[in-house]
Design a protein around this motif. Structure first.
Motif, mmCIF file in Angstrom:
data_model
loop_
_atom_site.group_PDB
_atom_site.id
_atom_site.type_symbol
_atom_site.label_atom_id
_atom_site.label_comp_id
_atom_site.label_asym_id
_atom_site.label_seq_id
_atom_site.Cartn_x
_atom_site.Cartn_y
_atom_site.Cartn_z
ATOM 1 N N ASP A 231 25.033 -25.118 88.951
ATOM 2 C CA ASP A 231 25.483 -24.227 87.875
ATOM 3 C C ASP A 231 25.815 -25.013 86.606
ATOM 4 O O ASP A 231 25.474 -24.589 85.489
ATOM 5 N N ASN A 234 22.545 -26.063 84.915
ATOM 6 C CA ASN A 234 21.907 -24.919 84.255
ATOM 7 C C ASN A 234 22.610 -24.574 82.944
ATOM 8 O O ASN A 234 21.956 -24.299 81.929
ATOM 9 N N GLN A 235 23.934 -24.596 82.947
ATOM 10 C CA GLN A 235 24.694 -24.290 81.738
ATOM 11 C C GLN A 235 24.486 -25.357 80.674
ATOM 12 O O GLN A 235 24.255 -25.048 79.493
ATOM 13 N N TYR A 237 21.949 -27.359 80.389
ATOM 14 C CA TYR A 237 20.569 -27.319 79.910
ATOM 15 C C TYR A 237 20.374 -26.175 78.920
ATOM 16 O O TYR A 237 19.666 -26.329 77.909
ATOM 17 N N GLN A 238 20.988 -25.036 79.163
ATOM 18 C CA GLN A 238 20.881 -23.923 78.222
ATOM 19 C C GLN A 238 21.502 -24.304 76.873
ATOM 20 O O GLN A 238 20.952 -23.972 75.810
ATOM 21 N N TRP A 253 19.805 -14.132 77.931
ATOM 22 C CA TRP A 253 18.439 -14.388 78.385
ATOM 23 C C TRP A 253 17.629 -14.970 77.237
ATOM 24 O O TRP A 253 17.908 -14.726 76.069
ATOM 25 N N GLN A 257 13.177 -18.903 80.209
ATOM 26 C CA GLN A 257 14.212 -19.042 81.238
ATOM 27 C C GLN A 257 13.592 -18.845 82.618
ATOM 28 O O GLN A 257 12.956 -17.832 82.896
ATOM 29 N N ILE A 259 14.157 -17.996 86.375
ATOM 30 C CA ILE A 259 15.213 -17.262 87.070
ATOM 31 C C ILE A 259 14.905 -17.140 88.560
ATOM 32 O O ILE A 259 13.748 -17.212 88.987
ATOM 33 N N GLU A 310 19.821 -15.426 88.599
ATOM 34 C CA GLU A 310 20.485 -16.564 87.990
ATOM 35 C C GLU A 310 19.446 -17.541 87.471
ATOM 36 O O GLU A 310 18.285 -17.506 87.880
ATOM 37 N N SER A 311 19.854 -18.407 86.548
ATOM 38 C CA SER A 311 18.951 -19.450 86.058
ATOM 39 C C SER A 311 18.587 -20.388 87.192
ATOM 40 O O SER A 311 19.403 -20.656 88.087
ATOM 41 N N PHE A 313 16.621 -23.556 86.655
ATOM 42 C CA PHE A 313 16.154 -24.897 86.303
ATOM 43 C C PHE A 313 16.721 -25.884 87.326
ATOM 44 O O PHE A 313 16.090 -26.881 87.661
#
Length: 404
Positions: A231, A234-235, A237-238, A253, A257, A259, A310-311, A313
């Motif tokens: 998590d 992912n956060q 990276y966003q 979104w 992305q 998912i 959820e994301s 990556f």
């Protein structure tokens, strides 16, 4: 490293005949040789057809828990034969039990079955016993790998991990530097490098080429022992993508992305564990839609209609089972163990490491040091389950022994 083939005759009535595909490596199947009815096979990528609930679908038989295998056995018809092809060295199910590991055992045949098998497999070489262990006549191990040969760094590392050869596992990183790497770095460095590795992917996203983007989504994946670490990546990276101008920040979104669905939706035919992409869509009110692969291309679904997702990556190793990627990164737990016993509790063990390694097709990166790798190879957590003992007691009964 190998796969277990387990054949289970099912003599109960009821249910429906589900035709499930079994991709995988060809090999001989153990067990009796008498004529039987239709075969129901459970292998990679199948969806759960039996029972109700929302436990999702196992990506491979090692993920079968006790309630799910009970649903499966209730679903197949009288006279049916069930064949499980899987790897008992991989992570067991998140749910109750470790079914495949409990059913797997060395092949041993009684004299009568061995003589019958000689007709089809002369000089088969299986051990012959007067009273074989329960289900040992229904097991065969496939030892030849079509994915990883003797000159494969990923294969050599996986075999060393399964065998518990700690130093040999470490040595493979020096022996195969193009396929294997140990790296150290913080979250900031990891997301920057991930973005560099995904340049082909982001180019396909910019061109709004769904098929090409989906193909490049498998170029690299980040796997974590802990959900929180997945998590966090992912956060991070966003946030990095936002600084690169890939994310507007106006909605949660964004185009490109990756998912993962986390709850089944039988109406939309998307299921727990399915991977999709959010891409630009001029026909959508918010300019975006989700795309999932299907037989003849991709199906488009409005984001507002999707079940929980959820994301992806980064994801946990458990959620990656049944998938394959060109390059796999494994993140050990971000908080080091302070005591010897804590290593088992925090989740980095031999099964997790082996599962992560075998998700990689071309390259595996361990974001840790040799000491962490050695601890993981030496940490074997055997899940306690009563299934194996129950089978032994059941098959010890003379009437049951005669009917199998």
């Amino acid at each position: 490293m190998g796969a277990e083939v387990l054949e289970v005759a099912k003599p109960r009535r009821g249910g429906h005949d589900h035709d499930l595909d079994l991709p995988g490596e060809p090999g001989q199947r153990g067990g009796g040789v008498e004529e039987r009815g239709p075969v129901v096979e459970l292998g990679g990528g199948q969806r759960r057809q039996a029972g109700d609930g929302d436990r999702g679908r196992p990506a491979l038989p090692s993920m079968l828990d006790l309630p799910l295998v009970l649903d499966l056995l209730r679903a197949v018809p009288t006279g049916c034969r069930l064949v499980l092809l899987g790897d008992e060295n991989q992570l067991p199910s998140v749910g109750l039990g470790a079914v495949l590991a409990a059913l797997s055992r060395p092949t041993a045949l009684d004299k009568e079955t061995a003589e019958k098998l000689e007709v089809y497999l002369p000089n088969h070489g299986f051990e012959i016993k007067e009273r074989p262990q329960a289900l040992s006549q229904n097991n065969a191990k496939l030892t030849f790998s079509h994915r990883f040969g003797s000159d494969s760094g990923i294969g050599c590392l996986a075999r060393a991990v399964v065998s518990g050869e700690k130093q040999t596992a470490v040595e493979q990183f020096d022996k195969f530097p193009k396929e294997l790497e140990m790296k150290s770095g913080r979250l900031k460095e990891q997301v920057a490098l991930l973005y560099q590795k995904q340049q082909d992917y982001w180019q396909a996203v910019a061109e709004n080429n769904v098929a090409l983007a989906y193909g490049h989504a498998a170029d690299v994946v980040v796997l974590a022992a802990w959900r929180q670490d997945a998590d966090d990546l992912n956060q991070a990276y966003q946030e990095y993508l936002q600084r690169q101008g890939k994310v507007s920040g106006e909605t949660p979104w964004f185009a490109g992305q990756i998912i993962m669905i986390t709850h089944n939706d039988y109406m939309l035919e998307v299921f727990n564990g399915d991977i999709g992409l959010i891409m630009k869509d001029e026909e959508s009110l918010n300019g975006l839609s989700a795309y999932f692969p299907e037989k003849d291309g991709f199906k488009k679904i409005a984001i507002s209609r999707l079940p929980d997702f959820e994301s992806a990556f980064a994801m946990t190793v458990h959620k990656s089972q049944g998938s394959e990627y060109r390059e796999v990164w494994l993140l050990p737990p971000s908080v080091p163990a302070t005591t010897e016993g804590e290593e088992e509790a925090r989740g980095l063990d031999k099964a997790l490491l082996y599962t992560a390694i075998t998700r990689a097709r071309e390259r595996f990166v361990f974001w840790g040091n040799a000491e962490e790798l050695v601890k993981a190879v030496g940490c074997h957590q055997k899940r306690r389950t009563a299934l194996a003992d129950a089978l032994e007691r059941q098959f010890e009964q003379p009437d049951m022994q005669a009917s199998v």
